[in-house]
Design a protein around this motif. Structure first.
Motif: not given
Length: 611
Positions: A288-305
């Motif tokens: 779903l978010f290939p460009e954000r694979v290495g990003q910390d999970s806390s930086m995602f909004n709850w809608t994306d999670l």
């Protein structure tokens, strides 16, 4: 006049052929030898023994560390970015190497037992060297990458020590047959003294080992404390994807007394459950978010999670080898799990009257709730309506503020401190890894009214040791297994173990004395044979290898003295046969042979039946 000579009828020796063939690729009779083993081959025997004990130690360690296989795989995943069950691969490889080396060692000991010269084939030498080097490298790597895991050895000895001792005594007792055989055959008294002294030293050390064996399970049965409470670590991760609502529901179904969760806070301030820093391992973020694979999970909004699937990875990777045991309904449910919020698991704990222990991760520096993470988490807990005494609060940050807002929380520390300091700080519970406390520290904390929760305990043997030690609760990946344990795996009064230990040592010593006497009687008398006795014994079938060797030497000696031609000597000696019988020769033939021996030089008949 015709001179009679014992005929040589060679017997089938399949076992000996396999023994020398597999060990040294000496399949033919003429390749065997009863000569002493060379110093070079003795050195290789020492290398083989050293490799055997080293791999045995490594195999024992890796088998006992089964409790932490998932932790090990997760550790390697963080370093490689690729999930695989490396623990099983290491276990299978180690077991295969140990079986191979153990088989070679048994063959070497059999060579010693039958008096054959050891001559390890070069391919075996290469394989043993590779096994030794790989084992040493593995142990060094373990020390550098995961050195704290060696502590599990001390705990495992508390569970297996008495039984390892009995097994070692049995092994050294069986080895007495070979040692006694070598002692009886030895011609040098110096060698006999060294051999006997070495064996007795090892034997005495094994007999006295129980003096150093300590185990909390060596206790009177009426002193056993209550069964430790079982807290579902990330729910029941063997039965459902970790940190999902299904996982915690499974833990409740398995009668877990509490729930443990890893909590993080989303970019928009929603506490959710996630163990890793990133979403790569336990969700389909790559899709779903290939460009954000290495990003910390806390930086995602709850809608994306919410859009992520948090269950398909469990069915695909099968981290505990349990996915295939799920029912069709559970399989479908596990594949449709989503990221779980803290509110959902709090509501489940409230409805089922379960305690909850959670570890809150502070967001990264660029996170909008970097400074308010405690307030966000505390507000969520209080809003859930769960009873405060069911909450084990672990963060040290702003603990005084939390104590004022929720005085009923069980203040829990994840940092090891003395009982006195914990009492001064108002800490009533410690949450530590199982290898961070000793049996004495467990007793001290219990006397100081500080409860201990140890993580992560999934193996029955480890749970049993901690139970005997007096631990109040554990977090576990396998609550469905531990809850079925009604009693520690073993519990033995000290006096009963002492009686068992002394009885085993006495029986072992009596057997060893008997073996030495028997071997001395069986092999020691071979030196008293003279040529006349050996020739007369040809009419009687004898199984002694030493007697047969002396018969062969006597025949060759007579041939060398002129009783046969050089052509016959070459024919009979180039094959170097090992065993034969002379049943066809009658006593009358032997008397005639003895009477005519000084006068005739007829050719010696040599009937060869090579199988």
């Amino acid at each position: 006049m015709v001179k009679h000579q014992p005929l040589q009828v060679y017997e089938r020796q399949l076992c000996l052929s396999c023994l020398t063939g597999i060990y040294g690729c000496r399949w033919k009779r003429y390749q065997r030898s009863h000569d002493d083993t060379t110093k070079w081959e003795r050195l290789w025997f020492l290398v083989l023994c050293s490799t055997f004990f080293l791999i045995l130690f490594w195999l024992y360690f890796w088998w006992e560390v089964h409790n932490d296989y998932n932790e090990f795989n997760w550790f390697l995943y963080n370093r490689t970015g690729y999930w695989s069950d490396w623990s099983i691969l290491i276990l299978v490889t180690t077991a295969a190497g140990f079986s191979y080396v153990a088989f070679l060692l048994i063959l070497a000991l059999c060579h010693t037992a039958v008096g054959q010269q050891m001559n390890l084939h070069w391919m075996h030498k290469f394989a043993v060297t590779v096994a030794l080097v790989v084992t040493v490298i593995s142990m060094i790597s373990m020390e550098q990458l995961w050195g704290e895991e060696w502590d599990i050895l001390l705990l495992s000895f508390q569970a297996t020590g008495p039984f390892l001792h009995l097994g070692a005594v049995a092994a050294i007792t069986l080895l007495a047959w070979l040692v006694a055989g070598q002692f009886a055959r030895a011609e040098k008294s110096c060698f006999q003294a060294v051999l006997l002294l070495t064996y007795l030293t090892v034997l005495t050390a094994l007999y006295l080992v129980p003096l150093s064996i300590t185990s909390p399970c060596l206790m009177e049965k009426n002193n056993l404390g209550p069964k430790p409470a079982i807290i579902g670590h990330q729910g029941a991760p063997m039965l459902a994807p970790e940190n999902t609502l299904m996982s915690f529901q499974k833990a409740v179904e398995q009668k877990a007394s509490g729930l443990y969760a890893d909590v993080k806070i989303s970019h928009d301030g929603v506490p959710f459950l996630m163990h890793d820093n990133t979403l790569r391992r336990t969700t389909d973020v790559e899709k779903l978010f290939p460009e954000r694979v290495g990003q910390d999970s806390s930086m995602f909004n709850w809608t994306d999670l919410q859009a992520l699937n948090a269950g398909q990875w469990f069915l695909k990777d099968d981290p505990f080898w349990t996915a295939l045991s799920l029912s069709e309904a559970d399989w479908a449910l596990a594949g449709n799990q989503s990221v779980c919020t803290l509110s959902e698991v709090l509501q489940l704990a409230k409805n089922s009257s379960k305690s909850i222990l959670f570890n809150v991760r502070r967001p990264p520096p660029e996170h909008p709730h970097r400074e308010s993470w405690i307030n966000v988490t505390l507000h969520t807990v209080l809003q859930s309506g769960i009873q405060q005494q069911h909450v084990m609060w672990t963060p040290d940050t702003d603990r005084q503020l939390v104590r004022q807002a929720a005085p009923g929380f069980q203040q829990t520390s994840a940092v090891k401190k003395s009982v006195k300091i914990l009492q001064e700080e108002g800490i009533v519970r410690l949450n530590l890894r199982y290898n961070q406390v000793s049996t004495q520290e467990i007793r001290d904390s219990r006397e100081g009214n500080v409860s201990l929760t140890l993580f992560t305990v999934s193996e029955p043997w480890l749970y049993s040791v901690l139970w005997c030690s007096g631990v109040q609760s554990v977090t576990s990946d396998s609550p469905h297994i531990l809850r079925k344990l009604p009693y520690p795996i073993w519990l033995m009064p000290p006096e009963e173990y002492k009686l068992l230990w002394i009885t085993a040592d006495v029986i072992s010593f009596i057997v060893i004395i008997g073996v030495f006497v028997l071997q001395k009687w069986r092999l020691g008398s071979i030196r008293s044979y003279n040529p006349e006795q050996i020739m007369l014994s040809a009419a009687v079938r004898r199984s002694s290898r030493d007697v047969n060797i002396m018969k062969e030497k006597l025949i060759f000696s007579e041939m060398n003295n002129g009783l046969g031609s050089a052509e016959e000597l070459s024919l009979c000696s180039e094959n170097r046969y090992e065993g034969y019988t002379n049943e066809a020769i009658t006593p009358r033939d032997q008397q005639h042979h003895a009477r005519m021996q000084p006068s005739y030089t007829q050719k010696t008949p040599c009937i060869l039946q090579d199988h």
